[in-house]
Scaffold this motif. Structure first.
Motif, short mmCIF file in Angstrom:
data_model
loop_
_atom_site.label_atom_id
_atom_site.label_comp_id
_atom_site.label_asym_id
_atom_site.label_seq_id
_atom_site.Cartn_x
_atom_site.Cartn_y
_atom_site.Cartn_z
N LEU B 237 0.96 -1.07 0.07
CA LEU B 237 0.10 0.18 0.09
C LEU B 237 0.86 1.11 0.04
CD1 LEU B 237 -2.75 -1.15 2.29
CD2 LEU B 237 -2.89 -0.65 0.00
N MET B 238 2.00 1.09 0.99
CA MET B 238 2.76 2.22 0.81
C MET B 238 3.46 2.53 -0.53
SD MET B 238 6.27 2.88 3.01
CE MET B 238 7.42 1.37 2.44
N LEU B 239 3.92 1.51 -1.17
CA LEU B 239 4.08 1.64 -2.81
C LEU B 239 3.24 2.44 -3.66
CD1 LEU B 239 6.31 0.83 -4.89
CD2 LEU B 239 5.17 -1.15 -5.44
N ALA B 240 1.91 1.97 -3.34
CA ALA B 240 1.19 2.69 -4.37
C ALA B 240 0.84 4.33 -4.03
CB ALA B 240 -0.37 1.94 -4.34
N ALA B 241 1.06 4.46 -2.54
CA ALA B 241 1.01 5.88 -2.20
C ALA B 241 2.14 6.62 -2.65
CB ALA B 241 0.77 5.95 -0.71
N MET B 242 3.08 5.91 -2.57
CA MET B 242 4.34 6.49 -3.03
C MET B 242 4.52 7.11 -4.46
SD MET B 242 7.95 4.59 -2.59
CE MET B 242 7.95 4.25 -0.94
N VAL B 243 4.08 6.32 -5.40
CA VAL B 243 3.86 6.28 -6.76
C VAL B 243 2.94 7.40 -6.91
CG1 VAL B 243 3.34 5.37 -8.96
CG2 VAL B 243 4.63 3.99 -7.22
N TYR B 244 1.67 7.31 -6.26
CA TYR B 244 0.81 8.45 -6.45
C TYR B 244 1.28 9.83 -5.87
CZ TYR B 244 -3.40 11.52 -5.71
OH TYR B 244 -4.45 12.34 -5.63
N LEU B 245 2.27 9.87 -4.86
CA LEU B 245 2.68 11.25 -4.45
C LEU B 245 3.93 11.68 -5.63
CD1 LEU B 245 2.99 12.93 -2.03
CD2 LEU B 245 4.52 11.61 -1.10
N ALA B 246 4.47 10.82 -6.13
CA ALA B 246 5.62 11.07 -6.96
C ALA B 246 4.90 11.74 -8.46
CB ALA B 246 6.50 9.93 -7.48
N TRP B 247 3.60 10.86 -8.64
CA TRP B 247 2.71 11.28 -9.93
C TRP B 247 2.38 12.68 -9.84
CZ3 TRP B 247 -2.74 10.97 -10.21
CH2 TRP B 247 -3.16 11.41 -11.54
N THR B 248 1.75 13.02 -8.62
CA THR B 248 1.39 14.37 -8.38
C THR B 248 2.41 15.40 -8.55
OG1 THR B 248 -0.24 13.19 -6.77
CG2 THR B 248 -0.05 15.63 -6.71
N HIS B 249 3.53 15.08 -7.94
CA HIS B 249 4.88 15.79 -8.09
C HIS B 249 4.94 16.03 -9.54
CE1 HIS B 249 8.86 16.71 -8.30
NE2 HIS B 249 8.66 17.44 -7.34
N GLN B 250 4.90 15.14 -10.27
CA GLN B 250 5.25 15.14 -11.70
C GLN B 250 4.34 16.35 -12.30
OE1 GLN B 250 3.30 13.39 -14.44
NE2 GLN B 250 4.78 14.12 -16.16
N ARG B 251 3.03 15.90 -12.11
CA ARG B 251 1.85 16.72 -12.69
C ARG B 251 2.16 18.25 -12.17
NH1 ARG B 251 -4.09 15.37 -11.68
NH2 ARG B 251 -3.43 15.56 -9.85
N LEU B 252 2.51 18.56 -10.97
CA LEU B 252 2.80 19.91 -10.54
C LEU B 252 3.98 20.59 -11.21
CD1 LEU B 252 1.88 19.51 -6.75
CD2 LEU B 252 0.47 20.84 -8.65
N THR B 253 4.94 19.69 -11.25
CA THR B 253 6.30 20.20 -11.91
C THR B 253 6.74 19.88 -13.07
OG1 THR B 253 7.63 18.40 -11.04
CG2 THR B 253 7.16 20.28 -9.41
N GLY B 254 6.19 18.58 -13.63
CA GLY B 254 6.76 18.32 -14.99
C GLY B 254 7.94 17.34 -14.80
N VAL B 255 8.32 17.09 -13.55
CA VAL B 255 9.28 16.23 -13.51
C VAL B 255 9.07 15.12 -12.46
CG1 VAL B 255 11.84 16.37 -13.00
CG2 VAL B 255 10.92 18.33 -13.51
#
Lengths: 510, 630
Positions: B237-255
């Motif tokens: 579950l942590m892995l999924a949340a981690m990817v979600y967080l990284a994905w949100t970061h990607q949407r916000l910054t493009g990286v």
């Protein structure tokens, strides 16, 4: 004469030529016709090596053309729409050749050990691989069917290769009957699609759908949707997605293990390649295929079902081979999650599927190979009990088996982990949260049965007098295992390069 | 510096080594004596190094060898691979090699002490690993992880040494597991990239699983499987949340980035924040373990071999508490703040009080110690939930304390188990008469465990209780929480002392106990460093607190600022990126966006050409979040 079309198709041609040569070589060899059954006399040694070399050559040609760039070859489009020789099909040629070559190496150890040493195994394997490569490259429903049948016919025969064993015969018959039904269903679906659009090539189908959708809404969506559904059903049989998986455990269990490996690895990868190409190239149109209609909800439902059912049943198996069969169904479910995500995130999801299939190929070949290695004639590793105490008796074999199972379970730093991570990333990018949660919970479930093998190998001592698996010795099997282990480790620890490759291989959708 | 100066400088260690070499009576081979002397000298030396040296601080600041952490992680892992190539018949070589690798690891880790722990990251090492996803090999220590690393490297050799005493079968596999485990645990403590952290977090699981499964007790398979499934459920579950967080970061910054420093700037929408907080925290709570997901721990401990128990209790559980402090509180300060009072209530009722009551009723000494772990870690979590500088410092100190005292307890329980092959309290009674030294040690460690002043346990618990009392986060409940926690301290004395009373004192009834031999020199060697540390920690806690207080203060300030921001922001259904000036520059040193030392300007496309099919969409820092509708 322009040789470029030949060059572009060279992976296929090399494999075909090698297959013909090997068939002739097998026919003229002295082996097999004689009655003696002694191990050294069998043709397996040379033929396995020949097959592996042929297929590796095919893989090298694929890689070579990849580096040249298929779009740089002028005639590479000459065979379209029947065979589309782009990076996508090159990538799958590579994966299929590697899977086939590793299976051949496994057979080189397995067949002599189990007194099945007949030469026809290898040409069948090569031509099946050829069919699989055609299937992955097919851009037309007709060549798709041709590739599918070329691949399947060989595999039907391979499944029944242990003629003396009723289980093997049952496996072959079951696989053949259900496979034929599936092929017929696929063909029917293709006919319906042709009826609705007037095209059999994927690009034409897409164009027809787009133009009719533009002019008059949808032309005949019911026929088209039924056609798509039937095509998906036909291919779902080949990837053994629930509820079309019934044949899988029996066929996988009955077939000789190298043939099982080939079925689990190459047949599945090729079917996924086709599924991907058909769905993306012909039906990747959001107008037809949104969440409200079309194939994504169907596939999403199938993915949920496949993962959960397969993992639940796999936990109850007593036979390791059957467990691995169910595990391969479960992995098909994970790939389906990626497939569902293609509609929203496109290239990323496709890349994740391709990476997954490559990693899955390496881990699965390793797992089946280790299972082969763990058993010798008369002392095969069939049930968990047979493996009791193997970790103490034969630490190397046990360690290899554990390594590949941990990769299948998705433990870092193996390929299995990274590929699963990548699928999760794609699915989250497409905002399929339910699928992701079900996927991660399923991988916990799967850890249970993979670890059970470790439990028996390391933590249980055999019951006195119980039959035990005695590992065999074979250079071929060991080689295959080492190659897959290297692949698993490299894909898991340094995935960067491969991520770029799969990203380039993705089909240009939309 | 002449050799003479060295002798003067390190006379204490030298003297201790010589005394330890001469002291053991009876027939004791010279080789053992030398080893014993060396170990003692080393222990004393390490204690000596703990003291801050005046004046030396300024000169040492400059040289932080960047590869130190890589060496610390890499050595055991490469050692594990190396063990595979040693023939299994050469038992002493396998054992010796393992001990040397672990011992050298400890010596190397002492180099961390040469650097004053100013706020921010030290010994930072960053290298791109999977550039297309922004995954980097990013390791660093601060004042918090410093102590946990030292604890790990300190406990590692002791646990290995203790295991070699009792485990005689499949030694090669044992050494492989010990080394791999050591590398993975160290990696988890220093990883600042979430992906890297996850890799180590999972890597740790397999060797522990194998250790319990192979060398465990009667119910070993069930216990091992329980450990694996529990931990894996949380971590997936942590892995999924981690990817979600990284994905949100990607949407916000493009990286794409999995870097902890970059991701702590992301504030998710409220529902997503809650989801991700729970996904991370459940993984950590399972590891800690907190009630109600603690049930794997007693089973695992009871079944695990002594060495496994020591590592599990002393180090592995700390990864849960450390990760909660670092990641749950660092990435999701909003939920961590708003849920603090409830979570603290769970920690007190479910952990401290329930754990203590259950421990009281145990018939098996090891199970008792296992439940006492639940109670002690309840204290640690309470200190973290309260979020006061004192509480956090106390919690970190208590992590180390618990590692040392519970490690020592398991070691001592292992000693008696090796002699009698039972751990039932009812089987014993009055063994103080036959094993006086052992009894003295056990009572001493018990005192440390229940927090008698002068031992290490007291300082940590006191600071945590003080932190709880003054906590703003706990609000009006702070007083009640404090009372509950204090009751836990009393209960700890009740269950530990009653067990000690029943085992060691009273009449010596059981005939088998009459012939028990006292603690052997080998066991003495294993326990001595732990006993020494009990007193060092108990009497001079400030040398530990001094090194961590800056880092804790920084973490606390950041938590306060960011959670304030997050709460302000909580009603919006959007994810947001906090401006970099919200954080202290020391914290952001090495974050992916922060350029320094001529690092080439990386255009966002560079990261994307590989994987993303679609071009990254940079928006104005805020975008619609559909993340809550799970």
């Amino acid at each position: 004469m322009n040789l470029d079309p030949f060059l572009a198709a060279s992976p296929l041609l090399v494999v075909a030529l090698g297959g013909c040569l090997l068939m002739v070589a097998e026919a003229f060899s002295k082996h097999g016709r004689e009655e003696n059954d002694s191990r050294s006399a069998g043709p397996s040694g040379d033929l396995a090596l020949g097959t592996a070399i042929t297929l590796i050559t095919g893989a090298i040609f694929s890689a070579g053309i990849w580096f040249v760039g298929p779009d740089k070859l002028e005639g590479s489009r000459a065979l379209e729409p029947y065979l589309i020789l782009d990076r996508f099909s090159l990538f799958f040629s590579f994966v299929l050749c590697v899977g086939g070559a590793l299976s051949a190496l496994l057979a080189g150890g397995y067949l002599p050990e189990h007194k099945l040493d007949r030469g026809e195994f290898y040409p069948l394997l090569i031509f099946s691989t050829l069919g699989a490569m055609m299937l992955a490259a097919a851009g037309d429903l007709l060549s798709l069917f041709l590739g599918l049948e070329t691949m399947s016919l060989g595999v039907y025969a391979l499944a029944g290769f242990r003629r003396a064993s009723p289980r093997s015969t049952e496996a072959a018959l079951k696989y053949f009957l259900l496979g034929s039904f599936a092929a017929a269903i696929l063909l029917y679906g293709g006919a319906l699609i042709y009826g609705a659009t007037g095209h059999t090539d994927l690009a034409g189908i897409r164009a027809a759908i787009t133009s009719t959708a533009a002019t008059e809404g949808a032309a005949n969506p019911a026929v088209l949707l039924i056609g798509v559904a039937l095509v998906i059903v036909g291919l779902a049989f080949k990837v053994s997605a629930v509820p079309f998986h019934m044949w899988t455990p029996d066929a996988y269990e009955g077939a000789p293990t190298p043939a099982t490996t080939f079925m689990a690895v190459a047949v599945k990868s090729a079917a996924f390649a086709t599924l991907l190409r058909v769905l993306v190239e012909a039906f990747g149109d959001p107008a037809l295929t949104s969440w409200a209609s079309g194939w994504p909800p169907l596939l999403a439902f199938m993915a949920l079902l496949t993962m959960t059912v397969a993992n639940l049943i796999a936990g109850r198996q007593e036979s390791v081979k059957r467990m691995l069969a169910y595990s391969s169904i479960a992995h098909a479910g994970y790939v389906l999650v990626g497939l569902v995500a293609t509609i929203k995130v496109g290239g990323d999801a496709q890349a994740s599927i391709m990476f997954y299939l490559l990693a899955y190929t390496a881990s699965t070949v390793g797992a089946f190979g280790a299972l082969i290695l763990c058993g010798s004639r008369g002392a095969e590793a069939v049930s968990y009990e047979d493996l009791s105490g193997l970790g103490r008796r034969h630490p190397a074999a046990a360690m290899a088996f554990s390594f590949f199972l941990l990769s299948l379970a998705g433990t870092p730093p193996t390929a299995g982990f990274f590929s699963k991570f990548y699928i999760i990333k794609a699915a989250l990018g497409a905002e399929h949260y339910v699928l992701v949660v079900v996927l991660v919970l399923n991988s916990v479930l799967s850890a249970y049965y993979y670890l059970r093998v470790l439990v028996f190998m390391y933590m249980r001592e055999p019951a006195p007098g119980a039959p035990l698996a005695r590992p065999m010795r074979s250079g071929y099997v060991t080689t295959a295992l080492v190659l897959s282990a290297v692949l698993v480790l490299v894909l898991g620890v340094f995935p960067s390069t491969y991520l770029e490759i799969v990203a380039q291989a993705a089909l240009a959708s939309r | 510096m002449s050799p003479f100066d060295l002798v003067i400088k390190y006379w204490l260690a030298l003297a201790a080594g010589i005394v330890a070499g001469i002291l053991p009576r009876g027939e004791f081979p010279a080789r053992r004596r030398v080893a014993l002397g060396l170990i003692t000298a080393l222990t004393v030396l390490s204690v000596q190094w703990l003291w801050p040296v005046e004046g030396a601080a300024a000169e040492a600041t400059a040289d932080e060898w960047p590869h130190l952490l890589n060496v610390l992680i890499g050595m055991p892992i490469l050692g594990a691979v190396g063990v595979l190539f040693i023939p299994r018949q050469m038992l002493s070589l396998v054992r010796g090699f393992t001990l040397v690798v672990l011992g050298v690891g400890f010596v190397v880790s002492l180099a961390l002490l040469t650097v004053p722990m100013t706020p921010g990251w030290h010994f930072q090492f960053i290298k791109d690993w999977i550039p297309s996803l922004g995954i980097r090999w990013h390791v660093a220590v601060d004042g918090i992880s410093l102590w946990l690393i030292l604890l790990t490297t300190f406990i590692g050799p002791i646990a290995a040494y203790a295991s070699f005493g009792s485990i005689k079968t499949q030694v090669k596999e044992l050494c492989f597991c010990l080394l791999l485990l050591q590398g993975a645990m160290l990696g988890a403590f220093v990883a600042l990239d979430l992906f890297l952290f996850f890799v180590f977090w999972e890597l740790m699981l397999v060797p522990m699983y194998v250790m319990i499964g192979i060398w465990g007790g009667a119910e070993k398979i069930k216990a091992a499987l329980k450990l694996f499934i529990y931990t894996m459920t949380g971590s997936m579950l942590m892995l999924a949340a981690m990817v979600y967080l990284a994905w949100t970061h990607q949407r916000l910054t493009g990286v794409w980035s999995f870097d902890y420093l970059a991701l702590s700037q992301v504030v998710l929408s409220r529902p997503a924040q809650m989801m991700c907080f729970w996904a991370f925290s459940i993984a950590f709570f399972i590891k800690v373990p907190m009630w109600p997901v603690h049930t794997w721990l007693p089973d695992a401990h009871v079944q695990a071999p002594t060495g496994g128990s020591i590592i599990l209790a002393a180090v592995m559980l700390k990864i849960g508490t450390y990760a909660y402090l670092r990641f749950s509180m660092g990435l999701f300060p909003g939920p961590a703040s708003s849920l603090a009072a409830n979570l603290a209530g769970v920690a007190i009722l479910g952990g401290i009080i329930y754990g203590a009551l259950v421990a009281w009723k145990q018939a098996d000494v090891k199970r008792l110690v296992a439940y006492s772990s639940v109670a002690h870690l309840g204290f640690v979590m309470l200190g973290l939930f309260g979020v006061t500088p004192t509480g956090i410092q106390g919690a970190v100190l208590q992590m180390v304390n618990h590692g040392i005292s519970t490690g020592a307890l398991f070691l001592l329980v292992g000693v008696i188990y090796d002699r009698r092959h039972t751990r039932l309290i009812s089987e014993f009674g009055g063994i103080a008469k036959v094993m006086p030294i052992y009894t003295a040690l056990f009572v001493l460690v018990t005192f440390s465990s229940i927090g008698v002043p002068g031992t290490n346990g007291f300082v940590g618990e006191f600071m945590i209780i003080m932190g709880t009392f003054t906590s703003e986060r706990l609000g009006t409940f702070a007083g009640i929480h404090t009372i509950g926690a204090s009751a836990g301290v009393i209960l700890a004395a009740v269950y530990m002392l009653s067990a000690v009373q029943r085992v060691f004192f009273g009449p010596l009834t059981h005939p088998k106990n009459k012939g028990l031999s006292d603690i052997s020199p080998r066991e003495m060697v294993a326990i001595a460093p732990l006993v020494l540390m009990i007193f060092v920690l108990g009497m001079f806690p400030s040398i530990f607190l001094d090194r961590m207080k800056d880092s804790v203060a920084m973490a606390y300030d950041q938590f306060k600022t960011v959670s304030g921001q997050a709460i302000l922001f909580a009603d919006e259904q959007q994810a947001k990126l906090l401006p970099a000036d919200t954080f202290s520059p020391a914290f952001l040193k090495g974050a992916p966006g922060v350029k320094e030392e001529g690092e080439p300007e990386a255009p966002p496309e560079a990261g994307d050409e590989g994987v993303q099919g679609a071009a990254p969409t940079r928006r104005d820092g805020v975008l619609a979040d559909r993340g809550g509708d799970r």
